[in-house]
Scaffold this motif. Structure first.
Motif, PDB file in Angstrom:
ATOM      1  N   VAL A  52      14.614   7.611  -6.954  1.00 28.75           N
ATOM      2  CA  VAL A  52      13.726   8.764  -6.822  1.00 28.75           C
ATOM      3  C   VAL A  52      14.450   9.940  -6.147  1.00 28.75           C
ATOM      4  O   VAL A  52      14.228  11.092  -6.480  1.00 28.75           O
ATOM      5  CB  VAL A  52      12.437   8.356  -6.066  1.00 28.75           C
ATOM      6  CG1 VAL A  52      11.674   9.551  -5.545  1.00 28.75           C
ATOM      7  CG2 VAL A  52      11.541   7.563  -6.988  1.00 28.75           C
ATOM      8  N   HIS A 241      -3.579  10.636  -7.359  1.00 30.07           N
ATOM      9  CA  HIS A 241      -3.072  11.955  -7.768  1.00 30.07           C
ATOM     10  C   HIS A 241      -4.210  12.967  -7.644  1.00 30.07           C
ATOM     11  O   HIS A 241      -5.283  12.755  -8.204  1.00 30.07           O
ATOM     12  CB  HIS A 241      -2.574  11.885  -9.212  1.00 30.07           C
ATOM     13  CG  HIS A 241      -1.724  13.060  -9.591  1.00 30.07           C
ATOM     14  ND1 HIS A 241      -2.173  14.361  -9.516  1.00 30.07           N
ATOM     15  CD2 HIS A 241      -0.436  13.139 -10.020  1.00 30.07           C
ATOM     16  CE1 HIS A 241      -1.202  15.176  -9.895  1.00 30.07           C
ATOM     17  NE2 HIS A 241      -0.141  14.448 -10.204  1.00 30.07           N
ATOM     18  N   VAL A 307       5.154  15.308   0.740  1.00 29.83           N
ATOM     19  CA  VAL A 307       5.435  16.733   0.555  1.00 29.83           C
ATOM     20  C   VAL A 307       6.947  16.884   0.441  1.00 29.83           C
ATOM     21  O   VAL A 307       7.688  16.072   0.988  1.00 29.83           O
ATOM     22  CB  VAL A 307       4.875  17.558   1.737  1.00 29.83           C
ATOM     23  CG1 VAL A 307       5.361  17.069   3.087  1.00 29.83           C
ATOM     24  CG2 VAL A 307       5.198  19.048   1.592  1.00 29.83           C
TER      25      VAL A 307
HETATM   26  N1  SAM Z   1       3.214   8.866  -7.994  1.00 30.98           N
HETATM   27  C1  SAM Z   1       3.221   9.456  -6.721  1.00 30.98           C
HETATM   28  C2  SAM Z   1       2.637  10.880  -6.799  1.00 30.98           C
HETATM   29  O1  SAM Z   1       2.343  11.401  -7.814  1.00 30.98           O
HETATM   30  O2  SAM Z   1       2.536  11.483  -5.759  1.00 30.98           O
HETATM   31  C3  SAM Z   1       4.565   9.504  -6.081  1.00 30.98           C
HETATM   32  C4  SAM Z   1       5.653   8.628  -6.498  1.00 30.98           C
HETATM   33  S1  SAM Z   1       7.233   9.117  -5.930  1.00 30.98           S
HETATM   34  C5  SAM Z   1       8.069   7.637  -6.193  1.00 30.98           C
HETATM   35  C6  SAM Z   1       7.045   9.211  -4.180  1.00 30.98           C
HETATM   36  C7  SAM Z   1       7.351  10.554  -3.601  1.00 30.98           C
HETATM   37  O3  SAM Z   1       8.718  10.833  -3.708  1.00 30.98           O
HETATM   38  C8  SAM Z   1       6.698  11.740  -4.285  1.00 30.98           C
HETATM   39  O4  SAM Z   1       5.381  11.939  -3.895  1.00 30.98           O
HETATM   40  C9  SAM Z   1       7.578  12.895  -3.904  1.00 30.98           C
HETATM   41  O5  SAM Z   1       7.146  13.504  -2.706  1.00 30.98           O
HETATM   42  C10 SAM Z   1       8.926  12.220  -3.681  1.00 30.98           C
HETATM   43  N2  SAM Z   1       9.860  12.576  -4.743  1.00 30.98           N
HETATM   44  C11 SAM Z   1       9.789  12.301  -6.052  1.00 30.98           C
HETATM   45  N3  SAM Z   1      10.833  12.854  -6.711  1.00 30.98           N
HETATM   46  C12 SAM Z   1      11.571  13.484  -5.774  1.00 30.98           C
HETATM   47  C13 SAM Z   1      12.756  14.268  -5.826  1.00 30.98           C
HETATM   48  N4  SAM Z   1      13.374  14.502  -6.965  1.00 30.98           N
HETATM   49  N5  SAM Z   1      13.236  14.756  -4.662  1.00 30.98           N
HETATM   50  C14 SAM Z   1      12.616  14.522  -3.491  1.00 30.98           C
HETATM   51  N6  SAM Z   1      11.489  13.815  -3.389  1.00 30.98           N
HETATM   52  C15 SAM Z   1      10.966  13.311  -4.521  1.00 30.98           C
END
Ligand code: SAM
Ligand code: SF4
Length: 441
Positions: A52, A241, A307
């Protein structure tokens, strides 16, 4: 001579990966592999990875570097990589890391025993990164054996269709697929018989549960069914979400006795410009409205969120709007990240990338602000009586008991291990930055 064989699993990333690692151990236990925390004893080393952000991905490569010496000493040792990095890199990872034997992608957990046998038989590296149309990789996986665990994760769906412009998940976990209701309910009933009292339903976007299933069941309806299961006292779920949260679900927080008073509702940014570029499907005001409705339905609800700072194009004004949203919501806690460009995602191709120094500076300011809010919220609980589900002994002190409130706050208190698995009333005596201290009543 002993026939015991050992597997060492190292997990990177979120709860989904933690739960997948439990499943891996459970699958391999059926093939006589026992878990070990000592990598030198292992016959198989598996890394369950996360891509991620860049940081956890880099950690995978350093861990693999450390294991090279073990492989040189023991050529029968099988080293495998699963999870998001495996899915993303596939064969490339095998080319890059010469001592790697196995790549198993996010839909291939259930095939692990066969894949390991294939490696052992041929001593040639194996790469399995196919996506499957059906949720068979969810359903055919045996449940983890829980021992005395009081809480458990339960996967209700996998993958994601949202394509937030920064996020790698839809590419490495595949399209969103919900698990049929009956298999979920059966799993929870079995967990309850084993002494589990709290379940956390897992999915990238639990609010859209049911899409594509013939059963025509919404997430709130699924919650109502879980609510009927005897022996389960608490229900949590993550992640919600903001664009998909329904009125029905908002009402469930106030109405259902078992649904815990906590929601994790990532907002990502307080700027409408950035939210649109992120493809999140809501504005800052809409997010605030949702939080307001949640608090109307359940005044004690704790709200936490994710965030990020430094999304491409984020200027000072956008960042200030994020801080303003944090001030207005007064989150119980926040998981905050520096935006990390992920290859193949839309945001990574935006030219206006933000430099690392600015990202770190903004993250520092944001975290300082939230630290104060969290502490204030925890201190506000001093003197109150909270119901705590006792989960075990405090790993740090080794003496006290530890559990969580319905609002998901950790409470430490003096007590005996017989309390594990019970709901007890605890008077909160002190609120700290990351936990509460209390006295059993
Ligand atoms: N499905 C969840 C949602 O929609 O909020 C989140 C899943 S993600 C694995 C977990 C968190 O990682 C996200 O909410 C976001 O804040 C962070 N995240 C995802 N992609 C990222 C990126 N490219 N850079 C930094 N943080 C990221
Ligand atoms: Fe990623 Fe967005 Fe899906 Fe969450 S909803 S997993 S952030 S694409």
């Amino acid at each position: 001579m002993t026939n015991e064989r050992f597997v060492y699993v190292q997990t990177f990333g979120c709860q989904m990966n933690v739960h997948d690692s439990e499943k891996i151990l459970s699958i391999l236990a059926e093939h006589c592999y026992r878990p070990t925390g000592d990598v030198r004893r292992a016959d198989i080393i598996l890394l369950n990875t996360c891509s991620v952000r860049a940081k956890p991905e880099h950690k995978v490569y350093s861990a693999l570097g450390r294991f090279k010496k073990l492989k040189e000493k023991n050529e029968k040792l099988v080293i495998g990589v699963g999870g998001c990095v495996a899915q993303q890199e596939g064969e490339r990872l095998l080319e890059r890391v010469g001592h790697l034997d196995l790549i198993f992608g996010t839909h291939n957990l259930h095939r692990l025993p066969d894949l390991i046998r294939e490696v052992q038989a041929g001593r040639a590296p194996v790469c399995a990164v196919e996506f499957f149309e059906e949720v068979q990789s969810l359903n055919t996986v045996p449940m983890p054996s829980h021992g005395e665990k009081v809480t458990s994760y339960v996967t209700i769906m996998q993958g994601c269709d949202n394509f937030c412009s920064f996020c790698i998940v839809p590419y490495v976990r595949g399209r969103e697929m919900s698990r049929p209701r009956e298999t979920i309910l059966e799993e929870i009933e079995t967990l309850s018989k084993r002494g589990v009292r709290e379940v956390t339903l897992l999915g990238q976007n639990v609010n859209s549960y049911g899409k594509g299933l013939s059963e025509g069941l919404t997430f709130s309806q699924l919650l109502a069914r879980v609510n009927e299961i005897e022996g389960i006292w608490r229900i949590r779920f993550t992640t919600s979400h903001p664009k998909d949260i329904s009125e029905e679900l908002i009402r469930a927080f106030g109405k259902s006795r078992k649904v815990c008073k906590h929601i994790h509702l990532p907002f990502q940014s307080g700027s409408d410009k950035i939210l649109e570029m992120m493809n999140r499907g809501y504005t800052g005001d809409q997010y605030l409205e949702t939080v307001e409705k949640l608090r109307e339905s359940c005044p004690e609800i704790a709200v936490t969120a994710d965030v990020m700072v430094g999304f491409p194009g984020e200027d000072e004004g956008d960042f200030l709007e994020t801080l303003e949203l944090i001030e207005r919501v007064q989150f119980d806690n926040l998981f905050s990240f520096k935006y990390s460009p992920r290859k193949g995602t839309k945001a990574a191709r935006v030219p206006a990338q933000i430099d690392e120094t600015t990202k770190s500076h903004r993250l520092g300011i944001l975290q300082e602000l939230q630290k104060g809010i969290t502490l204030k919220k925890n201190r506000a609980l001093e003197g109150r009586c909270e119901e705590v589900l006792v989960e075990g002994t405090n790993k740090v002190t080794g003496e006290e008991m530890t559990g969580r409130t319905s609002s998901h706050k950790v409470v430490n208190f003096k007590g005996s291990p017989e309390l594990i698995g019970q709901l007890v009333k605890v008077r909160i005596e002190a609120g700290y930055a990351n936990s509460l201290r209390g006295k059993i009543m």
